[in-house]
Write a protein that holds these residues in place. Structure first.
Motif, PDB file in Angstrom:
ATOM      1  N   GLU A  31       0.502  -1.035  -0.365  1.00  0.00           N
ATOM      2  CA  GLU A  31       0.337   0.794  -0.019  1.00  0.00           C
ATOM      3  C   GLU A  31       0.243   1.243   0.107  1.00  0.00           C
ATOM      4  O   GLU A  31       0.188   2.705  -0.481  1.00  0.00           O
ATOM      5  CB  GLU A  31      -0.997   0.160   1.183  1.00  0.00           C
ATOM      6  N   VAL A  32       2.114   1.505   0.142  1.00  0.00           N
ATOM      7  CA  VAL A  32       2.911   2.292   0.599  1.00  0.00           C
ATOM      8  C   VAL A  32       3.694   2.207  -0.483  1.00  0.00           C
ATOM      9  O   VAL A  32       3.826   2.989  -1.324  1.00  0.00           O
ATOM     10  CB  VAL A  32       3.321   2.399   1.681  1.00  0.00           C
ATOM     11  N   ILE A  33       4.575   1.002  -0.669  1.00  0.00           N
ATOM     12  CA  ILE A  33       5.796   1.379  -1.478  1.00  0.00           C
ATOM     13  C   ILE A  33       5.139   1.242  -3.208  1.00  0.00           C
ATOM     14  O   ILE A  33       5.325   1.499  -3.565  1.00  0.00           O
ATOM     15  CB  ILE A  33       6.301   0.319  -1.131  1.00  0.00           C
ATOM     16  N   GLY A  34       4.709   0.161  -3.064  1.00  0.00           N
ATOM     17  CA  GLY A  34       3.961  -0.166  -4.440  1.00  0.00           C
ATOM     18  C   GLY A  34       3.040   1.208  -4.753  1.00  0.00           C
ATOM     19  O   GLY A  34       3.101   0.849  -6.000  1.00  0.00           O
ATOM     20  N   ARG A  35       2.360   1.468  -3.988  1.00  0.00           N
ATOM     21  CA  ARG A  35       1.340   2.904  -4.866  1.00  0.00           C
ATOM     22  C   ARG A  35       2.420   4.439  -5.156  1.00  0.00           C
ATOM     23  O   ARG A  35       1.870   4.817  -5.892  1.00  0.00           O
ATOM     24  CB  ARG A  35       0.281   3.339  -3.184  1.00  0.00           C
ATOM     25  N   THR A  36       3.558   3.696  -4.748  1.00  0.00           N
ATOM     26  CA  THR A  36       4.104   5.219  -5.014  1.00  0.00           C
ATOM     27  C   THR A  36       5.455   5.601  -5.908  1.00  0.00           C
ATOM     28  O   THR A  36       6.474   5.679  -6.434  1.00  0.00           O
ATOM     29  CB  THR A  36       5.263   5.866  -3.902  1.00  0.00           C
ATOM     30  N   ALA A  37       5.610   3.326  -6.380  1.00  0.00           N
ATOM     31  CA  ALA A  37       6.450   3.097  -7.056  1.00  0.00           C
ATOM     32  C   ALA A  37       6.765   4.500  -8.130  1.00  0.00           C
ATOM     33  O   ALA A  37       7.411   4.184  -8.682  1.00  0.00           O
ATOM     34  CB  ALA A  37       5.911   1.934  -7.467  1.00  0.00           C
ATOM     35  N   ARG A  38       5.466   4.253  -8.672  1.00  0.00           N
ATOM     36  CA  ARG A  38       6.247   5.204 -10.174  1.00  0.00           C
ATOM     37  C   ARG A  38       6.082   6.406 -10.173  1.00  0.00           C
ATOM     38  O   ARG A  38       6.557   7.403 -10.931  1.00  0.00           O
ATOM     39  CB  ARG A  38       4.409   4.906 -10.676  1.00  0.00           C
ATOM     40  N   LEU A  39       6.103   7.051  -8.590  1.00  0.00           N
ATOM     41  CA  LEU A  39       6.739   8.099  -7.788  1.00  0.00           C
ATOM     42  C   LEU A  39       8.420   7.530  -8.570  1.00  0.00           C
ATOM     43  O   LEU A  39       9.506   9.383  -7.924  1.00  0.00           O
ATOM     44  CB  LEU A  39       6.237   8.957  -6.850  1.00  0.00           C
ATOM     45  N   GLY A  40       8.712   6.911  -7.605  1.00  0.00           N
ATOM     46  CA  GLY A  40      10.430   6.652  -7.982  1.00  0.00           C
ATOM     47  C   GLY A  40      10.700   6.056  -6.483  1.00  0.00           C
ATOM     48  O   GLY A  40      11.573   5.922  -5.791  1.00  0.00           O
ATOM     49  N   HIS A  59      14.916   1.117   3.722  1.00  0.00           N
ATOM     50  CA  HIS A  59      16.049   1.395   3.002  1.00  0.00           C
ATOM     51  C   HIS A  59      16.393   1.208   1.774  1.00  0.00           C
ATOM     52  O   HIS A  59      14.331   1.271   0.602  1.00  0.00           O
ATOM     53  CB  HIS A  59      16.815  -0.263   3.492  1.00  0.00           C
ATOM     54  N   GLY A  60      16.961   1.570   0.892  1.00  0.00           N
ATOM     55  CA  GLY A  60      17.114   2.044  -0.600  1.00  0.00           C
ATOM     56  C   GLY A  60      16.936   2.790  -1.129  1.00  0.00           C
ATOM     57  O   GLY A  60      17.547   4.239  -0.715  1.00  0.00           O
ATOM     58  N   LEU A  61      16.911   3.222  -2.366  1.00  0.00           N
ATOM     59  CA  LEU A  61      16.802   4.051  -3.476  1.00  0.00           C
ATOM     60  C   LEU A  61      15.844   5.175  -3.978  1.00  0.00           C
ATOM     61  O   LEU A  61      14.622   4.351  -3.771  1.00  0.00           O
ATOM     62  CB  LEU A  61      18.123   4.409  -4.672  1.00  0.00           C
ATOM     63  N   VAL A  62      15.345   6.527  -3.508  1.00  0.00           N
ATOM     64  CA  VAL A  62      14.198   7.002  -4.395  1.00  0.00           C
ATOM     65  C   VAL A  62      15.203   7.905  -5.636  1.00  0.00           C
ATOM     66  O   VAL A  62      15.658   8.814  -5.279  1.00  0.00           O
ATOM     67  CB  VAL A  62      13.400   7.651  -3.005  1.00  0.00           C
ATOM     68  N   ALA A  63      13.824   8.018  -6.405  1.00  0.00           N
ATOM     69  CA  ALA A  63      14.302   9.342  -7.561  1.00  0.00           C
ATOM     70  C   ALA A  63      14.423  10.455  -7.164  1.00  0.00           C
ATOM     71  O   ALA A  63      15.694  11.302  -7.625  1.00  0.00           O
ATOM     72  CB  ALA A  63      13.319   9.124  -8.790  1.00  0.00           C
ATOM     73  N   ASP A  64      13.445  11.133  -6.187  1.00  0.00           N
ATOM     74  CA  ASP A  64      12.844  12.124  -5.848  1.00  0.00           C
ATOM     75  C   ASP A  64      13.416  11.905  -4.229  1.00  0.00           C
ATOM     76  O   ASP A  64      12.517  11.141  -3.588  1.00  0.00           O
ATOM     77  CB  ASP A  64      11.577  12.771  -6.866  1.00  0.00           C
ATOM     78  N   PRO A  65      14.187  12.833  -3.931  1.00  0.00           N
ATOM     79  CA  PRO A  65      14.278  13.213  -2.428  1.00  0.00           C
ATOM     80  C   PRO A  65      13.184  13.698  -1.525  1.00  0.00           C
ATOM     81  O   PRO A  65      13.590  13.515  -0.647  1.00  0.00           O
ATOM     82  CB  PRO A  65      15.722  14.077  -2.164  1.00  0.00           C
ATOM     83  N   LEU A  66      12.411  14.731  -2.572  1.00  0.00           N
ATOM     84  CA  LEU A  66      11.393  14.730  -1.546  1.00  0.00           C
ATOM     85  C   LEU A  66       9.997  13.770  -1.495  1.00  0.00           C
ATOM     86  O   LEU A  66       9.305  13.592  -0.815  1.00  0.00           O
ATOM     87  CB  LEU A  66      10.276  15.633  -2.806  1.00  0.00           C
TER      88      LEU A  66
END
Length: 220
Positions: free
Chosen positions: A156-165, A181-188
């Motif tokens: 519900e959290v990571i899955g829903r925001t996957a497209r955002l990075g 843990h891990g990497l995100v496309a945008d620090p925001l």
């Protein structure tokens, strides 16, 4: 994300008294049912207030202590009137602070904190009593298994925001404590993920070790 509702957590078999229930009967009902407070219902079955052990003990505290070891407590006028009460309607805390079955744990907990109460009668849209929810009932959400929390966060959290990075993010859960843990496309996206995880039922705390993906690299 679907939060557990008050309707799921409340006690449906509610011990209650009427406005004209005498003092001693209230004390007996509290003792017989091992509860510390009960809703007081009006003639239509709607909660008019709540009477508790504290309300009954106010009468004992207002009496003179012949030993002289403790001073007589100062009571405000309204407290004095209730100390002299003989029935539930005279002794109760009123009006009743109520919840509705569709409320979330967060809504009920905030109301308890604001109103400084330990329990909330639960009523329907016509104010008829459906149940009662206490602090201990609300705490039951923290009994959720770590694996159930982790699965909800992953879906519900990571899955829903996957497209955002957030596709490069994983979550570990131990004793309700979430570590991202891990990497995100945008620090925001980092504070967004943290807030969303914190809102999941059963989460005690959230920490993160999230880093922005290297430009031109992959977040997955």
């Amino acid at each position: 994300m679907e939060h557990r509702t008050i309707g799921e957590l409340m006690t449906r078999k509610v011990v209650s008294v009427q406005l004209d229930t005498p003092f001693k009967d209230i004390a007996q009902i509290l003792a017989d049912n091992a509860v510390s407070a009960v809703p007081v219902l009006d003639s239509l079955g709607r909660p008019a207030g709540v009477v508790s052990e504290a309300d009954l003990l106010r009468k004992a505290a207002d009496r003179s202590d012949l030993s002289g070891r403790t001073p007589l407590p100062h009571l405000e006028a309204w407290e004095q009137a209730r100390a002299e009460g003989r029935s539930a309607g005279e002794l109760m805390s009123a009006p009743a602070v109520c919840a509705h079955p569709e409320w979330t744990v967060v809504e009920a907990a905030r109301l308890m904190e604001i109103q400084q109460v330990k329990r909330l009668p639960v009523v329907d849209e016509t104010d008829m009593l459906l149940g009662i929810v206490s602090r201990s009932d609300l705490l039951r959400v923290f009994l959720r298994k770590d694996e159930a929390i982790r699965e909800e966060i992953s879906k519900e959290v990571i899955g829903r925001t996957a497209r955002l990075g957030a596709s490069g993010v994983t979550a570990d859960v131990v004793q309700g404590q979430v570590a991202l843990h891990g990497l995100v496309a945008d620090p925001l996206l980092i504070p967004v993920l943290t807030r969303m995880c914190a809102s999941v039922d059963g989460v005690v705390s959230v920490s993160e070790d999230l880093k922005p993906a290297v430009a031109g690299g992959s977040a997955g």
